[in-house]
Structure formats: structure tokens, C-alpha cells
Design an enzyme around this catalytic site. Sequence first.
Site, short mmCIF file in Angstrom:
data_model
loop_
_atom_site.label_atom_id
_atom_site.label_comp_id
_atom_site.label_asym_id
_atom_site.label_seq_id
_atom_site.Cartn_x
_atom_site.Cartn_y
_atom_site.Cartn_z
N LYS A 251 57.30 -20.98 49.89
CA LYS A 251 57.46 -19.57 49.37
C LYS A 251 56.64 -18.66 49.33
O LYS A 251 55.55 -18.69 49.04
CB LYS A 251 57.56 -20.19 47.77
CG LYS A 251 57.74 -19.28 46.65
CD LYS A 251 57.90 -19.83 45.46
CE LYS A 251 58.23 -18.61 44.40
NZ LYS A 251 58.19 -19.16 42.90
N ASP B 294 56.21 -11.93 41.64
CA ASP B 294 57.20 -12.31 40.87
C ASP B 294 57.23 -11.85 39.48
O ASP B 294 56.56 -12.26 38.52
CB ASP B 294 57.12 -13.73 40.87
CG ASP B 294 58.47 -14.69 40.02
OD1 ASP B 294 59.34 -14.01 39.96
OD2 ASP B 294 58.26 -15.89 39.88
N LYS C 151 59.55 -11.46 33.27
CA LYS C 151 58.48 -12.30 32.69
C LYS C 151 57.93 -11.73 31.48
O LYS C 151 57.74 -10.34 31.46
CB LYS C 151 57.34 -12.68 33.51
CG LYS C 151 57.86 -13.71 34.76
CD LYS C 151 56.91 -14.00 35.48
CE LYS C 151 57.21 -15.10 36.63
NZ LYS C 151 57.60 -16.47 36.03
N ASP D 185 52.07 -15.63 44.08
CA ASP D 185 53.36 -16.57 43.97
C ASP D 185 53.88 -16.73 45.82
O ASP D 185 54.87 -17.28 45.96
CB ASP D 185 54.61 -15.86 43.28
CG ASP D 185 55.40 -16.73 42.82
OD1 ASP D 185 55.22 -17.90 42.61
OD2 ASP D 185 56.73 -16.44 42.51
N GLU E 154 63.64 -17.82 41.13
CA GLU E 154 63.95 -17.46 42.39
C GLU E 154 63.48 -18.21 43.61
O GLU E 154 63.75 -18.16 44.71
CB GLU E 154 63.30 -15.95 42.75
CG GLU E 154 61.92 -15.66 43.11
CD GLU E 154 60.95 -16.59 41.86
OE1 GLU E 154 61.26 -16.85 40.80
OE2 GLU E 154 59.74 -16.64 42.22
N ARG F 281 63.18 -21.36 44.23
CA ARG F 281 64.19 -22.52 44.59
C ARG F 281 65.47 -21.81 45.55
O ARG F 281 65.89 -22.38 46.30
CB ARG F 281 64.69 -23.49 43.57
CG ARG F 281 65.42 -22.55 42.62
CD ARG F 281 65.61 -23.42 41.27
NE ARG F 281 64.14 -23.47 40.62
CZ ARG F 281 64.09 -24.04 39.31
NH1 ARG F 281 65.02 -24.60 38.74
NH2 ARG F 281 62.92 -23.85 38.86
N1 BES Z 1 56.21 -18.31 40.17
C1 BES Z 1 57.01 -18.99 39.15
C2 BES Z 1 56.36 -20.23 38.55
C3 BES Z 1 54.95 -20.00 38.28
C4 BES Z 1 54.54 -20.19 36.77
C5 BES Z 1 53.86 -20.14 39.27
C6 BES Z 1 53.23 -20.10 36.43
C7 BES Z 1 52.61 -20.13 38.83
C8 BES Z 1 52.10 -20.06 37.36
C9 BES Z 1 58.50 -19.30 39.14
O1 BES Z 1 59.09 -18.39 40.01
C10 BES Z 1 59.12 -19.23 37.71
O2 BES Z 1 59.41 -18.15 37.32
N2 BES Z 1 59.56 -20.39 37.57
C11 BES Z 1 60.36 -20.43 36.29
C12 BES Z 1 61.30 -21.33 36.37
C13 BES Z 1 62.41 -21.42 35.17
C14 BES Z 1 63.25 -20.15 35.09
C15 BES Z 1 63.45 -22.44 35.52
C16 BES Z 1 59.20 -21.04 35.40
O3 BES Z 1 58.43 -21.75 35.50
O4 BES Z 1 59.25 -20.40 34.04
ZN ZN Z 2 58.11 -17.28 41.48
MN MN Z 3 60.13 -16.75 39.04
#
Ligand code: BES
Ligand code: ZN
Ligand code: MN
Length: 497
Positions: free
Chosen positions: A265, A270, A277, A288, A349, A351
Site C-alpha cells: 500500500k 491519508d 480523519k 501510510d 482507501e 483496500r
Molecule cells: N491508513 C488507515 C489505517 C491506519 C490507522 C493506519 C491508524 C495506521 C494507523 C486506513 O486507510 C484507514 O483509514 N482505515 C480505516 C478503515 C475504516 C474506514 C473501515 C480505519 O481504520 O478507521
Molecule cells: Zn490509509
Molecule cells: Mn484511510
Amino acid sequence: MEIKVEKGRSEKFPCELLLLFSFESPEPLEGPIKSVDLEWKGYLSTLISQGDFKGELFQCRLFHTQGALPARRVLLTGLGKKEEFDLEKWRGAVSKAGQFIRDSGVKQFVFQIKRFKGLSEEEITESFVTGLLLGTYQFNEFKTLERDKIRKIEEAALLGETEQETSRIGQGLERGRIISNAVCLARDLANAPSNQATPNALAEKAQEIARNEGLGIEVLDLSEAEAMGMGAFVAVAKGSQEPAKFIILEYNKGKGLDTIVLAGKGITFDSGGISIKPAERMEQMKADMSGAAAVLGAMEAASKLQLPLHLVGIIPATENLPSGKAYKPGDVLKTLSGQTVEVISTDAEGRLILSDALTYSLRYKPKAIIDLATLTGACVVALGDYVMGLFGNDEALLKRIEDAAAKSGEKAWRFPLWDEYFEYIKSDVADFRNVGTRAAGAIIGGIFLSKFVEKTPWVHLDIAGPAFIEKERPYIPKGGTGVGVRLLVQLLRDWNS
Ligand code: BES
Ligand code: ZN
Ligand code: MN
């Protein structure tokens, strides 16, 4: 730091500092430390018997020899209880010694490599070098003030007594150096801010590796990805002004070798996109792209180690930003596989871009696909930042990963991917939704990805926890960790055995 191999014995070797290790007392002295003690008229054994050095794990004490030895100083470092000793503790102890030497301002040191506890000279040396180089890693590229205060060890000499020993030490040194440099490459990329480590910068790094190592490389831009049908990758990339890149790096040691795809990835920042966020810790989302960084590091190391494999590194690289052109919740995307996805959150994003990367990887008909991604906060909630989540559809491949994890010290813990979880990502308007419930969030991410690998043996590593840490570990400074590189290299080294 320059690390070299020399022939000699530590009690006879002139140097700025001689490094010695000992187990927690009351273990009898053995190996080089015993010879040094004899030469020093029992100074060390007196010190230990008087309780002035106990050998507790990571304990460091510095002594001046005042002419009693050719070495000017001796650093004693504790290895802890002998029965608890392993290579992971060894890497940690070497790192702590290295940090102590560096912070003392000493520029040069010597250490005698001797086999012990059933470990070969190669193994001891490789882990020594890994602990030393990873533990003394610093990211100070962007510091301009007080640069004179930055301390560095200039030279380390590893001593072997015989020709046979020095040649084995040399091999361990070479491997340890290659692997550590690859980890540091990944750390540098993760630590670099997103205004430096852009998708284009990742592509240039891949190009540099390809040039140096003679690898094949192809970099698709957004219009090419779109023409190819990568609707998910393109949707994520659309919101950013920073040109997205789809990077394919290929290493082939010869005809007929097993093909393995490593997909990473590569979200260089992000923000969450329209599903933005919270501001707190958003700066960490520069990391990320840690999955992509691990793939680049592993590709470089595999090539330098000349592993007999055919490897393909695939990196979808883009930012995830909100804008007037950004994709939106409710949008339906057509992935490269032809399957459609309803966007529930633009923050899921990873996935999406990986779904197209996984489909793309099938054209190589690989024996295995391994993807690495900072995919879910849920995985951090489940496992913390020591351990990555492990998911997959093939027992043999999962087992290989677990073995590589144990050997490398990069921990991975298995999650289920039972069919029942698929219920969560069923959509009313498309084939899947990109988000399920909060519950089982890491597994749902894995289930989503599993829909894009068909029957190919595949493993997904969710490195969201260990990719970027706020508190240092024995040989991992805080910040970007380069996690995944050592696990992957171990897996690839052991692939044909
Ligand atoms: N890059 C994030 C996941 C992440 C969170 C990495 C904290 C490192 C530390 C990912 O893209 C994300 O935002 N995932 C969401 C998924 C959800 C919307 C299903 C998440 O984990 O909240
Ligand atoms: Zn992410
Ligand atoms: Mn994300």
C-alpha cells in the site's frame, strides 16, 4: 558506519573501545571476556564478584583500562539470563551497546565474534550487524540546527581468530548489512514527510533500485491506469493534485524459478478524503506508504542477496485527499477485476488501491502473493503496535510467514477469514461495500482483499500497528520502523528450502 572484519584476539587488539558481553551473574566467564579477564589480571571477575556489574539485560558500563590492555576502554554489556537468551535479545543488546558507544562520543570499537549457544559465526555476526545498524539509525535529514551535535560511530571491527572464522564473519556481515540497509531505506521513506515522499518520489526510488540492481521497472501514470481499467485506484487518486503512480518492479534470477508477488500500500498521505480523519495524529498518516516502503526494501535486499526467485513488487502510490474532484461516499467503482464496489467511507482507501494491485498481480500467475498495508486502525486496537495482523487463504503460505516472523523477530498474529465475515461487505447496489462494521474491522479489510486474488495462495499483512511507533524499542528507534522488510527477506531466503 564502516564495519570491517579483521584477524586477531580482543585482549591483544589496540582500539578505542573493546566491546564485551556477559550473561547475568553468577554465570562463569567464557569466551573472549575470559581471555580479557586473564590478560587484565582478574579485574573483570573481581568487578563481577563484587556485584559492580551484574550482567542484567541491556546494562552498560564503561571502564578505562589505563594501559592494562591494548584497548583504551572496555564496555561491558549485559545479556540477561543465559537460559532466556535468543537472537532477538542479542540484537537488542548489541543495539544498546551501539547507542551507548555513539552517545559517549567514541568513534571506533572492536568486538570479537565467537560461536556460542549453538549459534554459528554467520548467525551471530548477522544479528550483531542488524542490531547495531538498526539500533543506531537516526533520521535527521531535515535538522539544520546544531548539526555538530549529531554523533556517529565511524568504524567497527569484527575480529575472527582463524581464516575460517573471518570468512564466516564476512558472510554474516554482508548479509546483515544488506538487510539493515534495506530496513533503513524503508524507514527513511516512512519518516520522510508527504511533501517529500510523494508518489513520484516512490517511483524515483524504485527506478534508482532498478538501475543499481538491474531490475525491470514500469511506472504507469493515472491515465494509463485508467485506460487499463483500474477504477478503484483511479478513484482514490482523483482527489489529489500530486500525480499518482502505479509502480511495477521485477527481479528475476533465472528461468523457471517460483514467482512471488509483493504488493505494498503506497498511500503517501491519508487524510481520509471526503470522510476526513480527525486532526489528532493525522501527521502520522505520512507513513501510510509503509507497505510500499517494505516492498522496495525487500526487493532491494532480495536482489543484493541474489536469491533464486522471480519477484514482482507492485506499488499503487497516491495521496488520499478531499477536493472537488475527490471520490465520494456512495460512489460505485469498477475495479480492474470487473467487480464493483460501493464506497461507504473514502477513508477505507487502502483496500481499494490494493484491490487493483492484487488483480494486476494475477497476470504473473504467481505461486504466492503477499501484500503489506497499514490497512486498519482496528488491527492496532486488536494487537497494539508490536505485532502485525496476518490473514490468508493458504495454510502452507501462512505457516511459512509464521516461521519467517519467528526467525526475524517481526511478530505476526493470525486472524480468521471465515466466509461468515463476507456478510458484512455485501452491498445493495454493487458487489461489495468497502466498509463493514467497526467490529472485526481488520478481518473485514482482509475479507475485502481476498475477493481479488481468486485461488492464488495469498497472505495479507496489516502493519498499521508496528509501521510507525511512538516509543522506541531495543533496536527500533521511534518513528517509521521499516517493519516487514526483515520478515519478507527471511521468507524469501527460506523459500526453496
Ligand atoms: N491508513 C488507515 C489505517 C491506519 C490507522 C493506519 C491508524 C495506521 C494507523 C486506513 O486507510 C484507514 O483509514 N482505515 C480505516 C478503515 C475504516 C474506514 C473501515 C480505519 O481504520 O478507521
Ligand atoms: Zn490509509
Ligand atoms: Mn484511510
